[in-house]
Scaffold this active site. Structure first.
Site, PDB file in Angstrom:
ATOM      1  CE  LYS A 215      -3.424   2.782   0.517  1.00 24.28           C
ATOM      2  NZ  LYS A 215      -4.431   3.011  -0.516  1.00 24.28           N
ATOM      3  CB  CYS A 269      -3.832   8.757   0.094  1.00 27.79           C
ATOM      4  SG  CYS A 269      -5.525   8.691   0.586  1.00 27.79           S
TER       5      CYS A 269
HETATM    6  N1  SAJ Z   1      -1.989  14.724  -8.727  1.00 31.59           N
HETATM    7  C1  SAJ Z   1      -1.202  15.528  -9.550  1.00 31.59           C
HETATM    8  N2  SAJ Z   1      -0.805  15.034 -10.758  1.00 31.59           N
HETATM    9  C2  SAJ Z   1      -1.168  13.779 -11.175  1.00 31.59           C
HETATM   10  C3  SAJ Z   1      -1.968  12.982 -10.322  1.00 31.59           C
HETATM   11  C4  SAJ Z   1      -2.369  13.473  -9.105  1.00 31.59           C
HETATM   12  O1  SAJ Z   1      -0.865  16.661  -9.208  1.00 31.59           O
HETATM   13  O2  SAJ Z   1      -0.804  13.403 -12.292  1.00 31.59           O
HETATM   14  C5  SAJ Z   1      -2.405  15.250  -7.421  1.00 31.59           C
HETATM   15  C6  SAJ Z   1      -3.913  15.399  -7.314  1.00 31.59           C
HETATM   16  O3  SAJ Z   1      -4.331  16.645  -7.823  1.00 31.59           O
HETATM   17  C7  SAJ Z   1      -4.109  15.311  -5.818  1.00 31.59           C
HETATM   18  C8  SAJ Z   1      -3.019  14.348  -5.380  1.00 31.59           C
HETATM   19  O4  SAJ Z   1      -2.061  14.320  -6.429  1.00 31.59           O
HETATM   20  O5  SAJ Z   1      -3.899  16.552  -5.208  1.00 31.59           O
HETATM   21  C9  SAJ Z   1      -3.515  12.926  -5.121  1.00 31.59           C
HETATM   22  O6  SAJ Z   1      -4.469  12.616  -6.084  1.00 31.59           O
HETATM   23  P1  SAJ Z   1      -4.539  11.107  -6.711  1.00 31.59           P
HETATM   24  O7  SAJ Z   1      -5.576  11.088  -7.744  1.00 31.59           O
HETATM   25  O8  SAJ Z   1      -3.201  10.700  -7.115  1.00 31.59           O
HETATM   26  O9  SAJ Z   1      -4.830  10.167  -5.511  1.00 31.59           O
HETATM   27  P2  SAJ Z   1      -5.872   9.981  -4.343  1.00 31.59           P
HETATM   28  O10 SAJ Z   1      -5.233  10.481  -3.115  1.00 31.59           O
HETATM   29  O11 SAJ Z   1      -7.238  10.446  -4.640  1.00 31.59           O
HETATM   30  O12 SAJ Z   1      -5.906   8.376  -4.360  1.00 31.59           O
HETATM   31  C10 SAJ Z   1      -4.672   7.681  -4.219  1.00 31.59           C
HETATM   32  C11 SAJ Z   1      -4.707   6.512  -5.203  1.00 31.59           C
HETATM   33  N3  SAJ Z   1      -3.427   5.852  -5.205  1.00 31.59           N
HETATM   34  C12 SAJ Z   1      -2.807   5.633  -6.393  1.00 31.59           C
HETATM   35  O13 SAJ Z   1      -3.256   6.057  -7.445  1.00 31.59           O
HETATM   36  C13 SAJ Z   1      -1.523   4.869  -6.322  1.00 31.59           C
HETATM   37  C14 SAJ Z   1      -5.813   5.554  -4.793  1.00 31.59           C
HETATM   38  O14 SAJ Z   1      -5.757   4.393  -5.620  1.00 31.59           O
HETATM   39  C15 SAJ Z   1      -5.619   5.149  -3.346  1.00 31.59           C
HETATM   40  O15 SAJ Z   1      -6.636   4.261  -2.912  1.00 31.59           O
HETATM   41  C16 SAJ Z   1      -5.656   6.398  -2.477  1.00 31.59           C
HETATM   42  O16 SAJ Z   1      -4.562   7.232  -2.866  1.00 31.59           O
HETATM   43  C17 SAJ Z   1      -5.510   5.987  -1.024  1.00 31.59           C
HETATM   44  O17 SAJ Z   1      -6.560   6.028  -0.333  1.00 31.59           O
HETATM   45  O18 SAJ Z   1      -4.428   5.581  -0.655  1.00 31.59           O
END
Ligand code: SAJ
Length: 439
Positions: A215, A269
């Site tokens: 995780k 996360c």
């Molecule tokens: N973000 C960026 N650029 C990107 C992707 C995301 O700036 O290319 C930013 C987003 O705007 C946000 C942050 O990162 O502020 C996190 O967003 P996210 O979409 O990456 O993730 P979460 O926190 O909504 O969900 C993540 C996911 N983990 C992965 O993709 C490896 C999800 O699958 C997990 O279940 C979740 O964390 C968790 O609960 O751990």
């Protein structure tokens, strides 16, 4: 067990993960007791309502509550399966706080019986599931615990992280593969039988520590890759390049997949979990630690650039577009957009307006700044500077005609036709304006 041999389940923690998990388990036919410390949350759920925004969750909860399959309480009760989905924040010094997990373990220990299964889902530092087992063993010396007995244990204990994307939680709880880590292989099998009741994807069994680390690794991997994109965006600013164009072209390579720059990394996360690995191996994690620094540094970079833009136009009214930590959801926890907008509001007062379609009112940090919450139409009519902080669809669809005369700082690259510097296309080179500008 109820009539058709479905286990009675108790889900401890009814937040963004616990409540959808409880509802889906109930939909699978199990009788579910949801437990939460908040009486307000418990009362909301027992009315068949929800306290969080998640696609389709309200209808599902209403259904399983009215069918008598899901109920909520502040008190832990007996069950066959216990799922712990409580918060695991980190302290100011970035050390993990597993106190909520241990408190849940203590409450469960009081009602545990032979044959029960305890499953930890909260994102946790490696070794937490064993700490939970030790706590239960201490509190319940009458129960033979896995890993501490040569006989067949009386209970099973496992770790199974969720990996759902907010906004797609119900779909991903059912369709995402699961890593199921048992304190022993027998524990993993017991947990596997439970997850097969509602998970349609592959459930891979392993040991608890590997599942815990899996995780953390998933989210640290994403944080490091977002940091690479954010660092590229800062370099592009310095070089006068359009980072979105460079990433778009680089990603055409069959083995390159650069993520998207943003104003920093939000949520509870991706910005948190990497610190659990650093905490476990502080000397061996320079890359993970540096990536956290790059992503946090991007927030400061955006604030600086935004302040420069606002200072350059002293009479301009400013609209900050978005407060949520990511697109199209109402989750504002640990949101860089919120921090950036509040900093600008404190600095520039009533010149700053905020557009957040998922908020009914501005968060507390905007009090006494003079900032007001407006809608996108008002922002387009009244404001001269648009600072895009969240890539909500409602912002993405604004046509160039309605924003072409604004000063735009787009931290999310949602408006390709208004990037600075915009790449000059061949047909533009043919126009006198382009020749003059290109000279
Ligand atoms: N973000 C960026 N650029 C990107 C992707 C995301 O700036 O290319 C930013 C987003 O705007 C946000 C942050 O990162 O502020 C996190 O967003 P996210 O979409 O990456 O993730 P979460 O926190 O909504 O969900 C993540 C996911 N983990 C992965 O993709 C490896 C999800 O699958 C997990 O279940 C979740 O964390 C968790 O609960 O751990």
């Amino acid at each position: 067990m109820n009539s058709d041999l479905k286990p009675d389940v108790s889900v401890i923690g009814l937040g963004y993960i616990g409540l959808p998990t409880a509802a889906i388990i109930a939909r699978a036919g199990c009788k579910v007791l949801g437990v939460d410390v908040s009486q307000k949350v418990v009362d909301t759920i027992n009315r068949g309502e929800v306290h969080i925004e998640e696609v389709d969750l309200d209808g599902l909860v209403r259904g399983v509550v009215s069918d008598g399959l899901l109920s909520a309480s502040t008190e832990t009760g007996p069950a066959d399966i216990f799922v712990i989905a409580v918060p695991t924040p980190f302290n100011k010094d970035h050390t993990p706080d597993i106190s909520f997990v241990l408190a849940a373990g203590e409450a469960i220990a009081a009602v545990l019986k032979q044959g029960d299964v305890v499953i930890l889902e909260s994102t946790s530092p490696v070794g937490t599931t064993e700490q939970l087992r030790d706590l239960i063993a201490d509190l319940r010396p009458d129960l033979k615990c896995p890993g501490l007995t040569r006989e067949t244990p009386d209970i099973a204990i496992a770790y199974c992280p969720e990996r759902v994307l907010p906004g797609k939680t119900l779909e991903e709880l059912t369709n995402n593969d699961r890593s199921i880590g048992g304190i022993s292989p027998r524990c993993a099998r017991k947990a596997l039988a439970f997850y097969k009741l509602f998970v349609r994807a592959e459930c891979v069994t392993t040991d608890a520590r590997s599942a815990e680390m899996t995780k953390l690794v998933e989210n640290a991997y994403r944080d490091v890759n977002i940091a690479f994109a954010n660092e590229l965006s800062i370099v592009a600013d310095r070089m006068g390049l359009d980072v979105w164009e460079v990433i778009r072209l680089a990603n055409r390579h069959p083995r390159v997949n650069i993520l998207q720059p943003g104003p920093g990394v939000g949520g509870h996360c991706i910005a948190v979990d990497p610190w659990f690995i650093v905490h476990g191996a502080p000397e061996e994690t320079p890359l993970i630690r540096t990536a956290r620094g790059v992503n946090d540094g991007k927030i400061r970079h955006v604030i600086r650039k935004a302040e420069e833009l606002v200072e350059a136009h002293p009479d301009a009214r400013v609209a900050c577009l978005g407060l949520a930590f990511k697109a199209n959801i109402d989750d504002f926890r640990e949101s860089p957009a919120r921090l950036i907008a509040a900093t600008l509001a404190r600095r520039f007062g009533s010149r700053v307006q905020v557009v957040e379609p998922y908020a009914a009112q501005l968060p507390i940090e905007f009090s006494n700044t003079g900032a007001t919450l407006i809608d996108i139409d008002t922002a387009l009519e009244d404001c001269d500077i648009l600072i895009v902080l969240v890539d909500h669809d409602i912002f993405r669809v604004v046509p160039l005609a309605e924003r072409g005369r604004k000063f735009v700082y787009d931290t999310r690259g949602i408006w390709p036709d208004q990037r600075t510097p915009a790449p000059v296309t061949l047909q533009q080179l043919g126009t006198p304006e382009a020749k003059r500008d290109a000279a």
